[in-house]
Design a protein around this motif. Structure first.
Motif, PDB file in Angstrom:
ATOM      1  N   VAL A 140       1.207  -1.184  21.967  1.00 33.98           N
ATOM      2  CA  VAL A 140       0.250  -1.042  20.864  1.00 33.98           C
ATOM      3  C   VAL A 140       0.043   0.443  20.551  1.00 33.98           C
ATOM      4  CG1 VAL A 140      -2.110  -1.487  20.093  1.00 33.98           C
ATOM      5  CG2 VAL A 140      -0.921  -3.163  21.534  1.00 33.98           C
ATOM      6  N   ARG A 141       0.208   0.823  19.297  1.00 34.73           N
ATOM      7  CA  ARG A 141      -0.091   2.198  18.914  1.00 34.73           C
ATOM      8  C   ARG A 141      -1.595   2.406  19.028  1.00 34.73           C
ATOM      9  NH1 ARG A 141      -1.950   5.247  14.696  1.00 34.73           N
ATOM     10  NH2 ARG A 141      -0.958   7.296  14.397  1.00 34.73           N
ATOM     11  N   THR A 142      -1.985   3.391  19.827  1.00 31.20           N
ATOM     12  CA  THR A 142      -3.397   3.609  20.127  1.00 31.20           C
ATOM     13  C   THR A 142      -3.796   5.020  19.730  1.00 31.20           C
ATOM     14  OG1 THR A 142      -3.253   2.116  22.022  1.00 31.20           O
ATOM     15  CG2 THR A 142      -5.144   3.589  21.932  1.00 31.20           C
ATOM     16  N   GLU A 143      -4.766   5.137  18.857  1.00 27.51           N
ATOM     17  CA  GLU A 143      -5.331   6.439  18.502  1.00 27.51           C
ATOM     18  C   GLU A 143      -6.257   6.875  19.635  1.00 27.51           C
ATOM     19  OE1 GLU A 143      -5.549   9.314  15.164  1.00 27.51           O
ATOM     20  OE2 GLU A 143      -4.508   7.394  15.247  1.00 27.51           O
ATOM     21  N   VAL A 144      -6.051   8.086  20.134  1.00 26.79           N
ATOM     22  CA  VAL A 144      -6.822   8.596  21.265  1.00 26.79           C
ATOM     23  C   VAL A 144      -7.646   9.772  20.760  1.00 26.79           C
ATOM     24  CG1 VAL A 144      -6.707   9.614  23.565  1.00 26.79           C
ATOM     25  CG2 VAL A 144      -5.036   7.874  22.887  1.00 26.79           C
ATOM     26  N   ALA A 145      -8.953   9.553  20.610  1.00 26.14           N
ATOM     27  CA  ALA A 145      -9.852  10.597  20.107  1.00 26.14           C
ATOM     28  C   ALA A 145     -10.107  11.634  21.187  1.00 26.14           C
ATOM     29  CB  ALA A 145     -11.162   9.971  19.660  1.00 26.14           C
ATOM     30  N   LEU A 146     -10.133  12.892  20.775  1.00 23.05           N
ATOM     31  CA  LEU A 146     -10.332  13.997  21.718  1.00 23.05           C
ATOM     32  C   LEU A 146     -11.534  14.828  21.344  1.00 23.05           C
ATOM     33  CD1 LEU A 146      -6.584  15.072  21.955  1.00 23.05           C
ATOM     34  CD2 LEU A 146      -7.855  13.657  23.569  1.00 23.05           C
ATOM     35  N   ILE A 188      -4.755  12.311  19.180  1.00 25.50           N
ATOM     36  CA  ILE A 188      -3.330  12.061  19.303  1.00 25.50           C
ATOM     37  C   ILE A 188      -3.168  10.544  19.187  1.00 25.50           C
ATOM     38  CG2 ILE A 188      -2.854  14.092  20.724  1.00 25.50           C
ATOM     39  CD1 ILE A 188      -2.909  12.261  23.190  1.00 25.50           C
ATOM     40  N   ALA A 189      -1.929  10.088  19.110  1.00 23.00           N
ATOM     41  CA  ALA A 189      -1.670   8.648  19.173  1.00 23.00           C
ATOM     42  C   ALA A 189      -0.588   8.420  20.214  1.00 23.00           C
ATOM     43  CB  ALA A 189      -1.249   8.095  17.816  1.00 23.00           C
ATOM     44  N   VAL A 190      -0.733   7.328  20.938  1.00 23.46           N
ATOM     45  CA  VAL A 190       0.203   6.996  22.014  1.00 23.46           C
ATOM     46  C   VAL A 190       0.604   5.532  21.883  1.00 23.46           C
ATOM     47  CG1 VAL A 190       0.522   6.814  24.511  1.00 23.46           C
ATOM     48  CG2 VAL A 190      -0.819   8.703  23.559  1.00 23.46           C
ATOM     49  N   THR A 191       1.903   5.278  21.961  1.00 27.68           N
ATOM     50  CA  THR A 191       2.421   3.917  22.051  1.00 27.68           C
ATOM     51  C   THR A 191       3.148   3.798  23.380  1.00 27.68           C
ATOM     52  OG1 THR A 191       2.751   3.843  19.645  1.00 27.68           O
ATOM     53  CG2 THR A 191       3.852   2.150  20.965  1.00 27.68           C
ATOM     54  N   VAL A 192       2.586   3.024  24.313  1.00 28.86           N
ATOM     55  CA  VAL A 192       3.172   2.890  25.643  1.00 28.86           C
ATOM     56  C   VAL A 192       4.280   1.848  25.605  1.00 28.86           C
ATOM     57  CG1 VAL A 192       2.743   2.335  28.060  1.00 28.86           C
ATOM     58  CG2 VAL A 192       1.014   3.575  26.738  1.00 28.86           C
ATOM     59  N   VAL A 193       5.471   2.258  25.998  1.00 27.02           N
ATOM     60  CA  VAL A 193       6.640   1.383  26.018  1.00 27.02           C
ATOM     61  C   VAL A 193       6.791   0.714  27.382  1.00 27.02           C
ATOM     62  CG1 VAL A 193       9.165   1.329  25.767  1.00 27.02           C
ATOM     63  CG2 VAL A 193       7.784   2.780  24.257  1.00 27.02           C
ATOM     64  N   GLY A 194       6.358   1.408  28.434  1.00 28.08           N
ATOM     65  CA  GLY A 194       6.429   0.884  29.788  1.00 28.08           C
ATOM     66  C   GLY A 194       6.937   1.921  30.758  1.00 28.08           C
ATOM     67  N   GLY A 195       6.492   1.834  32.028  1.00 24.80           N
ATOM     68  CA  GLY A 195       6.853   2.858  32.997  1.00 24.80           C
ATOM     69  C   GLY A 195       6.339   4.205  32.520  1.00 24.80           C
ATOM     70  N   PRO A 196       7.189   5.235  32.519  1.00 21.94           N
ATOM     71  CA  PRO A 196       6.764   6.545  32.046  1.00 21.94           C
ATOM     72  C   PRO A 196       6.960   6.739  30.548  1.00 21.94           C
ATOM     73  CG  PRO A 196       8.985   6.710  32.841  1.00 21.94           C
ATOM     74  CD  PRO A 196       8.578   5.258  33.019  1.00 21.94           C
ATOM     75  N   THR A 197       7.479   5.730  29.879  1.00 21.08           N
ATOM     76  CA  THR A 197       7.950   5.899  28.503  1.00 21.08           C
ATOM     77  C   THR A 197       6.828   5.638  27.505  1.00 21.08           C
ATOM     78  OG1 THR A 197      10.111   5.119  29.250  1.00 21.08           O
ATOM     79  CG2 THR A 197       9.741   5.217  26.873  1.00 21.08           C
ATOM     80  N   ALA A 198       6.648   6.582  26.599  1.00 15.56           N
ATOM     81  CA  ALA A 198       5.653   6.431  25.540  1.00 15.56           C
ATOM     82  C   ALA A 198       6.057   7.301  24.360  1.00 15.56           C
ATOM     83  CB  ALA A 198       4.259   6.821  26.026  1.00 15.56           C
ATOM     84  N   LEU A 199       5.653   6.866  23.188  1.00 11.82           N
ATOM     85  CA  LEU A 199       5.788   7.700  21.994  1.00 11.82           C
ATOM     86  C   LEU A 199       4.470   8.434  21.806  1.00 11.82           C
ATOM     87  CD1 LEU A 199       7.447   8.556  19.482  1.00 11.82           C
ATOM     88  CD2 LEU A 199       6.272   6.712  18.254  1.00 11.82           C
ATOM     89  N   LEU A 200       4.532   9.748  21.839  1.00 10.22           N
ATOM     90  CA  LEU A 200       3.364  10.602  21.642  1.00 10.22           C
ATOM     91  C   LEU A 200       3.418  11.188  20.236  1.00 10.22           C
ATOM     92  CD1 LEU A 200       0.926  12.380  22.528  1.00 10.22           C
ATOM     93  CD2 LEU A 200       2.618  13.985  23.474  1.00 10.22           C
TER      94      LEU A 200
END
Length: 279
Positions: free
Chosen positions: A273-279, A8-20
């Motif tokens: 930062v857009r982060t690729e999260v390997a699973l 998946i990829a996650v971009t953390v905006v802050g607090g609980p907010t992120a683009l998944l």
């Protein structure tokens, strides 16, 4: 799913907010985009300390907002609410959907009770804009969440988490503002192991409730192990004064825990930062 190639990829905006980014869909979690401010002048008024790490317009296409609850500013602030209502779809609790439906905007708004699900590939349910990006068989299920002690449930209001699944794609759990490992144990018993657990931590506290309102770092670790998660993403640990634990507490608690996919169980997800999260 093929674990060796899934991500998946996650971009953390802050607090609980992120683009998944999951299975072709781009999902915004608990939108908060206000500038720093205090929300009221009462003793338990929430205070935001930092601007979003990424501007809304810089996130690109967003298919839907998943809103764990609508009535606390640290999960849906004023600008976050207004922006969510411009998206193709908002999914939240039934009472949240009822309220948001009175506030204008163009979004299709769906309220889900605990364990109620929708087909994300069905244009009749979610609209063509969302369904056109969803893989066949993609589902979103709302899950139980407990926002602090039982005796404060009426004051704190309803909250939900989410489970995303689709054939050939990772299963992703989003905790929402849940504070109790027992709730996670029940979810694991009903739905089984997950590939990624997105946990709202930070041990949120207010003065007149002597208990954490979201997961502590210790409870987040326990929740991750109960879920059998291959990777953990930690949110809800910054930008608000009532979060009593930060990212550093999560990192200490997860130290030494490795992912079956390689590397640390707790994914490094720097702000903005857009982060690729390997699973």
């Amino acid at each position: 799913m093929n674990p060796s190639s899934a991500s998946i990829a996650v971009t953390v905006v802050g607090g609980p907010t992120a683009l998944l980014e999951w299975a072709g869909l781009r999902l915004l979690l608990d939108p908060t985009f206000d500038e720093p401010q205090r929300y009221g002048d009462h003793p338990d008024a929430l205070e935001k300390t930092a601007a979003p790490a990424v501007a809304f317009d810089a996130l690109g296409r967003i298919d839907a907002a998943l809103v764990s609850h609508h009535h606390h500013e640290d999960n849906l602030d004023h600008r976050g609410r207004d922006l969510a209502l411009t998206l193709p779809l908002v999914v939240t609790t039934p009472v949240g959907a009822q309220d948001l439906g009175t506030r204008g905007g163009t979004a299709r708004i769906i309220g889900l009770a605990d364990d109620e699900g929708i087909a994300l590939d069905d244009p009749g349910v979610v609209g063509t804009a969302v369904a056109s990006h969803a893989p066949a068989g993609a589902r979103l299920v709302a899950l139980a969440a407990q926002h602090g002690p039982d005796e404060w449930a009426e004051r704190l209001g309803p909250v939900c988490g989410f489970l995303l699944s689709a054939p050939g794609h990772p299963t992703v759990y989003v905790s929402g503002d849940n504070s109790e490992v027992a709730v996670v144990e029940a979810i694991a018993a009903r739905h089984g192991r997950v590939d990624a657990a997105i946990l709202f931590a930070g041990a949120a506290r207010v003065d007149d409730i002597d208990a954490p309102l979201t997961l502590t770092a210790e409870r987040a670790r326990a929740a991750a192990l109960v879920l059998g998660a291959r990777r953990v993403v930690g949110l809800h640990v910054d930008q608000w004064t009532h979060f009593s634990e930060g990212r550093d507490a999560l990192e200490r608690e997860f130290a030494g825990l490795e992912s079956p996919a390689g590397g640390t169980l707790l994914a490094p997800t720097p702000l903005g930062v857009r982060t690729e999260v390997a699973l």
